[in-house]
Design a protein around this motif. Structure first.
Motif, PDB file in Angstrom:
ATOM      1  N   TYR A   1      28.289  51.065  47.124  1.00 13.97           N
ATOM      2  CA  TYR A   1      29.046  49.916  46.292  1.00 13.97           C
ATOM      3  C   TYR A   1      30.413  50.578  45.853  1.00 13.97           C
ATOM      4  O   TYR A   1      29.595  52.190  45.028  1.00 13.97           O
ATOM      5  CB  TYR A   1      28.265  49.407  45.800  1.00 13.97           C
ATOM      6  N   ALA A   2      31.333  50.883  45.716  1.00 13.03           N
ATOM      7  CA  ALA A   2      32.310  51.479  45.555  1.00 13.03           C
ATOM      8  C   ALA A   2      33.005  50.869  44.584  1.00 13.03           C
ATOM      9  O   ALA A   2      33.440  49.502  44.144  1.00 13.03           O
ATOM     10  CB  ALA A   2      33.781  52.059  46.631  1.00 13.03           C
ATOM     11  N   VAL A   3      34.551  51.139  43.519  1.00 15.09           N
ATOM     12  CA  VAL A   3      35.296  50.649  42.514  1.00 15.09           C
ATOM     13  C   VAL A   3      36.322  51.618  42.701  1.00 15.09           C
ATOM     14  O   VAL A   3      35.949  52.590  42.882  1.00 15.09           O
ATOM     15  CB  VAL A   3      34.838  51.232  41.405  1.00 15.09           C
ATOM     16  N   ILE A   4      37.355  51.233  43.282  1.00 13.97           N
ATOM     17  CA  ILE A   4      38.772  51.667  43.158  1.00 13.97           C
ATOM     18  C   ILE A   4      39.856  51.820  41.674  1.00 13.97           C
ATOM     19  O   ILE A   4      39.050  50.029  41.113  1.00 13.97           O
ATOM     20  CB  ILE A   4      40.210  50.701  43.791  1.00 13.97           C
ATOM     21  N   TRP A   5      39.869  52.534  40.748  1.00 17.04           N
ATOM     22  CA  TRP A   5      40.176  52.946  39.781  1.00 17.04           C
ATOM     23  C   TRP A   5      42.239  52.570  39.252  1.00 17.04           C
ATOM     24  O   TRP A   5      41.852  53.526  40.039  1.00 17.04           O
ATOM     25  CB  TRP A   5      39.875  53.713  38.528  1.00 17.04           C
ATOM     26  N   MET A   6      42.815  51.587  38.981  1.00 16.10           N
ATOM     27  CA  MET A   6      43.971  51.869  39.043  1.00 16.10           C
ATOM     28  C   MET A   6      44.758  51.674  37.703  1.00 16.10           C
ATOM     29  O   MET A   6      43.941  51.408  36.493  1.00 16.10           O
ATOM     30  CB  MET A   6      44.237  50.640  39.577  1.00 16.10           C
ATOM     31  N   ARG A   7      45.987  51.956  37.473  1.00 16.51           N
ATOM     32  CA  ARG A   7      46.096  51.887  36.337  1.00 16.51           C
ATOM     33  C   ARG A   7      47.539  51.239  36.738  1.00 16.51           C
ATOM     34  O   ARG A   7      48.498  52.000  37.668  1.00 16.51           O
ATOM     35  CB  ARG A   7      46.824  52.985  35.734  1.00 16.51           C
ATOM     36  N   GLN A   8      47.826  50.096  35.661  1.00 18.63           N
ATOM     37  CA  GLN A   8      49.373  49.541  35.363  1.00 18.63           C
ATOM     38  C   GLN A   8      49.592  49.256  34.039  1.00 18.63           C
ATOM     39  O   GLN A   8      49.040  49.105  33.305  1.00 18.63           O
ATOM     40  CB  GLN A   8      49.642  48.331  35.826  1.00 18.63           C
ATOM     41  N   ASP A   9      50.958  50.063  33.833  1.00 20.64           N
ATOM     42  CA  ASP A   9      51.414  50.138  32.267  1.00 20.64           C
ATOM     43  C   ASP A   9      50.000  50.360  31.700  1.00 20.64           C
ATOM     44  O   ASP A   9      50.292  49.956  30.415  1.00 20.64           O
ATOM     45  CB  ASP A   9      51.755  48.340  31.686  1.00 20.64           C
ATOM     46  N   GLY A  10      49.932  51.802  31.620  1.00 23.07           N
ATOM     47  CA  GLY A  10      49.327  51.600  30.700  1.00 23.07           C
ATOM     48  C   GLY A  10      47.701  51.474  30.829  1.00 23.07           C
ATOM     49  O   GLY A  10      46.514  51.902  30.081  1.00 23.07           O
ATOM     50  N   GLU A  11      46.929  50.325  31.553  1.00 27.29           N
ATOM     51  CA  GLU A  11      45.972  49.557  31.156  1.00 27.29           C
ATOM     52  C   GLU A  11      44.947  50.026  32.737  1.00 27.29           C
ATOM     53  O   GLU A  11      45.633  49.988  33.425  1.00 27.29           O
ATOM     54  CB  GLU A  11      46.052  47.813  31.589  1.00 27.29           C
ATOM     55  N   VAL A  12      43.648  49.911  32.248  1.00 27.13           N
ATOM     56  CA  VAL A  12      42.477  50.445  34.121  1.00 27.13           C
ATOM     57  C   VAL A  12      42.183  49.302  33.798  1.00 27.13           C
ATOM     58  O   VAL A  12      42.238  47.901  33.111  1.00 27.13           O
ATOM     59  CB  VAL A  12      41.244  51.528  33.292  1.00 27.13           C
ATOM     60  N   VAL A  13      42.392  49.470  35.576  1.00 18.76           N
ATOM     61  CA  VAL A  13      42.265  48.120  36.045  1.00 18.76           C
ATOM     62  C   VAL A  13      40.991  48.340  37.754  1.00 18.76           C
ATOM     63  O   VAL A  13      40.954  49.421  37.973  1.00 18.76           O
ATOM     64  CB  VAL A  13      42.991  47.217  36.754  1.00 18.76           C
ATOM     65  N   THR A  14      39.332  47.934  37.767  1.00 20.60           N
ATOM     66  CA  THR A  14      38.586  48.555  38.130  1.00 20.60           C
ATOM     67  C   THR A  14      38.480  47.436  39.275  1.00 20.60           C
ATOM     68  O   THR A  14      38.177  46.130  38.911  1.00 20.60           O
ATOM     69  CB  THR A  14      37.179  48.777  37.304  1.00 20.60           C
ATOM     70  N   ILE A  15      38.328  47.925  40.295  1.00 19.09           N
ATOM     71  CA  ILE A  15      38.170  46.279  41.728  1.00 19.09           C
ATOM     72  C   ILE A  15      37.174  46.838  42.483  1.00 19.09           C
ATOM     73  O   ILE A  15      37.127  47.947  42.910  1.00 19.09           O
ATOM     74  CB  ILE A  15      39.453  45.589  41.788  1.00 19.09           C
ATOM     75  N   ASP A  16      36.028  46.109  42.147  1.00 21.97           N
ATOM     76  CA  ASP A  16      35.103  46.308  43.651  1.00 21.97           C
ATOM     77  C   ASP A  16      35.416  46.487  45.392  1.00 21.97           C
ATOM     78  O   ASP A  16      36.343  45.450  45.048  1.00 21.97           O
ATOM     79  CB  ASP A  16      33.669  45.071  43.316  1.00 21.97           C
ATOM     80  N   ALA A  17      34.890  47.173  45.561  1.00 20.32           N
ATOM     81  CA  ALA A  17      35.392  47.505  46.945  1.00 20.32           C
ATOM     82  C   ALA A  17      33.938  48.212  48.085  1.00 20.32           C
ATOM     83  O   ALA A  17      33.453  48.452  47.427  1.00 20.32           O
ATOM     84  CB  ALA A  17      36.188  47.994  47.142  1.00 20.32           C
ATOM     85  N   ARG A  18      34.459  47.541  49.238  1.00 17.86           N
ATOM     86  CA  ARG A  18      33.182  48.705  49.946  1.00 17.86           C
ATOM     87  C   ARG A  18      34.140  50.027  50.239  1.00 17.86           C
ATOM     88  O   ARG A  18      35.268  50.330  50.037  1.00 17.86           O
ATOM     89  CB  ARG A  18      33.391  47.466  51.991  1.00 17.86           C
TER      90      ARG A  18
END
Length: 161
Positions: free
Chosen positions: A87-104
């Motif tokens: 299981y993997a997670v993509i760590w992104m940032r937008q306008d200073g906010e951290v967003v994580t998304i589950d991914a293969r």
């Protein structure tokens, strides 16, 4: 704790005839094989070889969408191994906010290559993967590690990094 990894290459599993993405620790000799599907391996190979396609592929579209939303991919993390599935997670940032998304993992790796983002694997995943691989193939973890570390560029196929 997360360990930074790089894609060492792609190869075919001689037993299952499925593609394997081989990750290697940037600061050591630890390797992690992740079996992926044919299409996912192709998406990774296209980016490794910097092959241009006439139209955006799915991972190109995802990268472009992220950029279009003024976000960026900070990193991807292979964070869990459960029932022989990574299981993997993509760590992104937008306008200073951290967003994580589950991914293969295969999708996360293909995106990381396109977004020039670092790849990490949790230490516990590396530990559990060694045990799981050794059990499944009736070889010791040390034998598997030595085999993967000893692969030469010809054995890695044309997709070496």
């Amino acid at each position: 704790m997360e360990i930074e990894m790089k894609i060492r290459g792609l190869m075919m599993d001689p037993v299952t005839n499925m593609p394997i993405v081989v990750l290697k620790d940037v600061a050591g000799d630890t390797v992690l094989p992740i079996w992926v599907g044919i299409f996912e391996a192709n998406a990774i190979a296209l980016e490794i070889e910097k092959t241009a396609t006439p139209r955006p592929m799915t991972h190109d579209l995802l990268r472009d969408t992220i950029r279009g939303l003024n976000a960026q991919v900070d990193k991807i993390v292979v964070q869990e191994l459960k029932d022989d599935t990574f299981y993997a997670v993509i760590w992104m940032r937008q306008d200073g906010e951290v967003v994580t998304i589950d991914a293969r993992p295969s999708d996360a790796l293909a995106l990381a290559l396109r977004a020039d983002a670092p790849i990490y694997v949790h230490r516990e995943v590396l530990k559990n993967a060694r045990l799981s691989t050794a059990d499944a193939q009736n070889v010791t973890a040390e034998q598997m590690r030595q085999w993967l570390e000893g692969l030469n560029d010809d054995e890695m196929g044309r997709y070496k990094m």
